[in-house]
Every structure is written in structure tokens, then in C-alpha cells.
Design a protein around this motif. Structure first.
Motif, mmCIF file in Angstrom:
data_model
loop_
_atom_site.group_PDB
_atom_site.id
_atom_site.type_symbol
_atom_site.label_atom_id
_atom_site.label_comp_id
_atom_site.label_asym_id
_atom_site.label_seq_id
_atom_site.Cartn_x
_atom_site.Cartn_y
_atom_site.Cartn_z
ATOM 1 N N THR A 1 8.364 14.270 36.789
ATOM 2 C CA THR A 1 6.741 14.572 37.091
ATOM 3 C C THR A 1 5.974 14.231 35.766
ATOM 4 O O THR A 1 4.877 13.855 36.107
ATOM 5 C CB THR A 1 6.627 16.048 37.385
ATOM 6 O OG1 THR A 1 7.581 16.450 38.690
ATOM 7 C CG2 THR A 1 5.323 16.396 37.658
ATOM 8 N N THR A 2 6.241 14.603 34.525
ATOM 9 C CA THR A 2 5.783 14.337 33.481
ATOM 10 C C THR A 2 5.283 12.792 33.374
ATOM 11 O O THR A 2 4.134 12.566 33.039
ATOM 12 C CB THR A 2 6.394 14.579 32.131
ATOM 13 O OG1 THR A 2 6.916 16.026 32.219
ATOM 14 C CG2 THR A 2 5.559 14.513 30.908
ATOM 15 N N ASN B 1 16.745 18.276 37.216
ATOM 16 C CA ASN B 1 15.645 19.038 36.914
ATOM 17 C C ASN B 1 15.341 18.998 35.586
ATOM 18 O O ASN B 1 16.014 19.165 34.381
ATOM 19 C CB ASN B 1 15.931 20.534 37.317
ATOM 20 C CG ASN B 1 16.051 20.771 38.830
ATOM 21 O OD1 ASN B 1 16.923 21.507 39.348
ATOM 22 N ND2 ASN B 1 15.166 19.890 39.909
ATOM 23 N N GLY C 1 11.770 15.163 33.325
ATOM 24 C CA GLY C 1 10.546 14.459 32.725
ATOM 25 C C GLY C 1 9.966 13.578 33.703
ATOM 26 O O GLY C 1 8.872 12.718 33.437
ATOM 27 N N HIS D 1 15.390 13.353 44.769
ATOM 28 C CA HIS D 1 16.599 14.225 44.309
ATOM 29 C C HIS D 1 17.858 13.797 45.312
ATOM 30 O O HIS D 1 18.678 13.614 44.472
ATOM 31 C CB HIS D 1 16.656 15.701 44.402
ATOM 32 C CG HIS D 1 15.647 16.255 43.160
ATOM 33 N ND1 HIS D 1 16.082 16.033 41.747
ATOM 34 C CD2 HIS D 1 14.594 16.816 43.037
ATOM 35 C CE1 HIS D 1 15.478 16.541 40.979
ATOM 36 N NE2 HIS D 1 14.384 17.156 41.822
ATOM 37 N N PHE E 1 7.890 19.671 25.287
ATOM 38 C CA PHE E 1 8.893 18.672 25.760
ATOM 39 C C PHE E 1 7.949 17.052 25.798
ATOM 40 O O PHE E 1 6.795 17.213 26.097
ATOM 41 C CB PHE E 1 8.906 18.731 27.435
ATOM 42 C CG PHE E 1 9.635 17.908 28.036
ATOM 43 C CD1 PHE E 1 11.012 17.933 28.234
ATOM 44 C CD2 PHE E 1 8.878 16.680 28.759
ATOM 45 C CE1 PHE E 1 11.627 16.929 28.921
ATOM 46 C CE2 PHE E 1 9.638 15.990 29.418
ATOM 47 C CZ PHE E 1 10.868 15.955 29.506
#
Ligand SMILES: Nc1ncnc2c1ncn2[C@@H]1O[C@H](COP(=O)(O)OP(=O)(O)OP(=O)(O)O)[C@@H](O)[C@H]1O
Length: 267
Positions: free
Chosen positions: A45-46, A40, A43, A200, A19
Motif C-alpha cells: 500500500t505504501t 502483510n 509495503g 493476497h 518504515f
């Protein structure tokens, strides 16, 4: 507090073999209150792992007050940017000691223990987050929501200029959701704390954020004011679910209503 260029990300990429976030670009003015929304696995949190340096950049650059983040030591980075992660790494330590860990980036080279000033700062933020009454309990003895508030206190004692929060309200009941968001808003307005949070709940995002970044499949597909981003075409396209969007008569902000299958069939 608005107006000054503060945090810039240009053509940034980072990720994992399976990813990758790519072409990420946005700019936050000092004192902005921005929200990251998206499905969800898109990306969000990435991106935070890229900003805090736990994932190396694959391309692009990040500038804080005009200085490259990569040129800052992790200690210096932690004095400027604090993060409240999605999952609290609670351990067998007291709430007070957990919160005091946020002062470590300020310790001098041969300092092993906190100073009285560190304790004062910790007390201030424990009181603000309503965790002071739990200070002698073990973190593991707190509920999920109480742990989340302690994690916010720990980030605030870092006295950062930029606060990243990964779903800060996910474990909180509605009273504490609003209290935490109001507290963040107060710190934002009164102290110029710049806030970037993953959230969210589209309606809380709409109400609290002056700016939204919509993520999908590792890219930012839309960004701007809640009015520009929270349109029913955009949301249906990205989330693949039917919604109705109206305007909150009190705040003038968009409100998103979910539509059940039953409601669709009865139309
Ligand atoms: N440590 C990891 N190693 C490999 N792949 C990972 C790792 N962490 C996350 N991923 C993958 O990266 C993608 C993006 O994950 P990320 O956590 O950034 O999504 P997100 O938008 O924050 O999702 P959510 O809303 O569910 O929290 C997902 O497909 C996920 O499986």
C-alpha cells in the motif's frame, strides 16, 4: 497492446519514519496486467501512496509515458492514474454521486456540477460493475462487496490509463471475485487499460496476472511471470509457511496449496 514502455519506476523510495520502501524498480508495458504480492506490512500500500503522490518520494523517479509523474499536477495525474483503495471511504452520499466523484479531475475551472456526458460515463461503469441497480441508495446502505464494486466504478469513470487496485477482491464472494477480475481482464484486453493490483490470493494472482512483483520488508525481492515467482522455495522463504506448488492442468499456471500442521505431521 504490449511492447511499448509505459510506466517506469527507478530506484524509488518513500515511507514513514518507522518504515521505508527502498530501491523499488520495475517497468510496466502498456496493456500489462500486473499483480503485487507479499506478506502483510511488506509495503504494498505504501507503494501505491507513493505513486498517487500522497507520500512524497525520498529518492528515485516515476515515469508515465516518459514523463515524470512529479511534473504532473494532481488533477492531470488523476486523469491518468486511478486508485481503488483497500478501504472504501463510504459516506452519506448516493452510489451515483459517489461514482460521479471520479469525474471531478475532468471538470473545467468554473464547473460545479456534472454534465450529461459525465452521467453517461458513470452509468456505463455502474452497469459494468453491477452497481447501477443501487445508484439511488446511500453508500452506507451497501454491503462491503457492493461498496467495493462502487469504488471500482468510481475509479473507472476517471478513464485512467493505469488502474491501481489495493486488494480489489478482499470483500467479495467467489462469484464477484471472478466477475470483477474478468471485468478488469476485459478492460485490459479490449481497451488496453494497464492494471496493477495488490492481491493476497496467490492463485488468483497466478491466473490473472501476466507479471508479478513480490514484496518483502520494503523491497521487491522477485519479479517476473507467475511461473518464475510462484516457486515453492520463493514462497516458503518470503511467507515463512510451507506450501506445495503444482501446475493447473487447464491453464498451465502455478497453483499454490497451503499445508496445515496436521498434514505436515501426518507425512
Ligand atoms: N500512516 C502510517 N504511518 C506510519 N507507518 C505506517 C503508516 N501506514 C503504514 N505504515 C507502516 O508501514 C508498513 C507497510 O505498510 P503497508 O500498508 O504498505 O503494508 P502492506 O504490504 O500493504 O500490508 P497489508 O498486506 O497488511 O495491507 C507497516 O509496517 C505499517 O505499519
Amino acid at each position: 497492446m504490449m511492447g511499448q514502455a509505459f510506466f517506469d519506476i527507478e530506484n524509488f523510495a518513500c515511507g514513514y519514519p518507522s518504515f521505508r520502501l527502498s530501491g523499488i524498480g520495475f517497468s510496466l508495458e502498456k496493456g500489462s496486467f500486473a499483480g503485487i504480492i507479499g506478506p502483510n506490512g511488506s509495503g504494498k500500500t505504501t507503494l501505491f501512496r507513493g505513486i498517487t503522490g500522497s507520500l512524497p518520494p525520498l529518492s528515485g523517479r516515476m515515469l508515465l509515458n516518459g514523463r515524470s509523474l512529479q511534473s504532473l499536477s494532481l488533477r492531470k495525474r488523476a486523469q491518468n492514474i486511478a486508485i481503488v483503495s483497500q478501504f472504501v471511504d463510504a459516506d452519506q452520499i448516493t452510489v451515483e454521486d459517489y461514482v460521479l466523484m471520479g469525474r471531478i479531475p475532468y471538470y473545467s475551472r468554473f464547473q460545479f456540477f456534472e454534465t450529461s456526458r459525465d452521467r453517461e460515463i458513470a452509468e456505463k461503469y455502474m452497469r459494468l460493475t453491477e452497481t447501477f441497480q443501487h445508484k439511488n441508495k446511500l453508500m452506507t446502505e451497501l454491503s462491503g462487496g457492493e461498496q467495493q464494486r462502487a469504488a471500482i466504478a468510481r475509479a473507472l469513470v476517471q478513464e485512467p490509463e493505469l488502474l491501481l487496485l489495493d486488494e480489489p477482491t478482499s470483500h467479495l464472494d467467489i462469484t464477484h471475485q471472478v466477475r470483477i477480475l474478468n471485468l478488469l481482464q476485459q478492460l485490459n484486453v479490449q481497451m488496453g487499460l494497464t492494471v496493477l493490483m495488490v492481491i493476497h490470493d496467490l492463485n488468483l494472482a497466478s491466473e490473472y496476472c501476466d507479471r508479478l512483483l513480490l514484496f518483502n520488508e520494503g523491497r521487491i525481492v522477485n519479479q517476473g511471470k507467475p511461473d518464475d515467482v510462484l516457486t515453492f522455495e520463493t514462497i516458503e522463504d518470503v511467507y515463512k509457511t510451507p506450501v506445495i506448488v503444482r501446475t493447473n492442468p487447464y491453464s498451465g499456471k502455478p497453483v499454490v496449496f497451503l499445508v496445515s500442521d496436521k498434514m505436515m505431521k501426518s507425512k
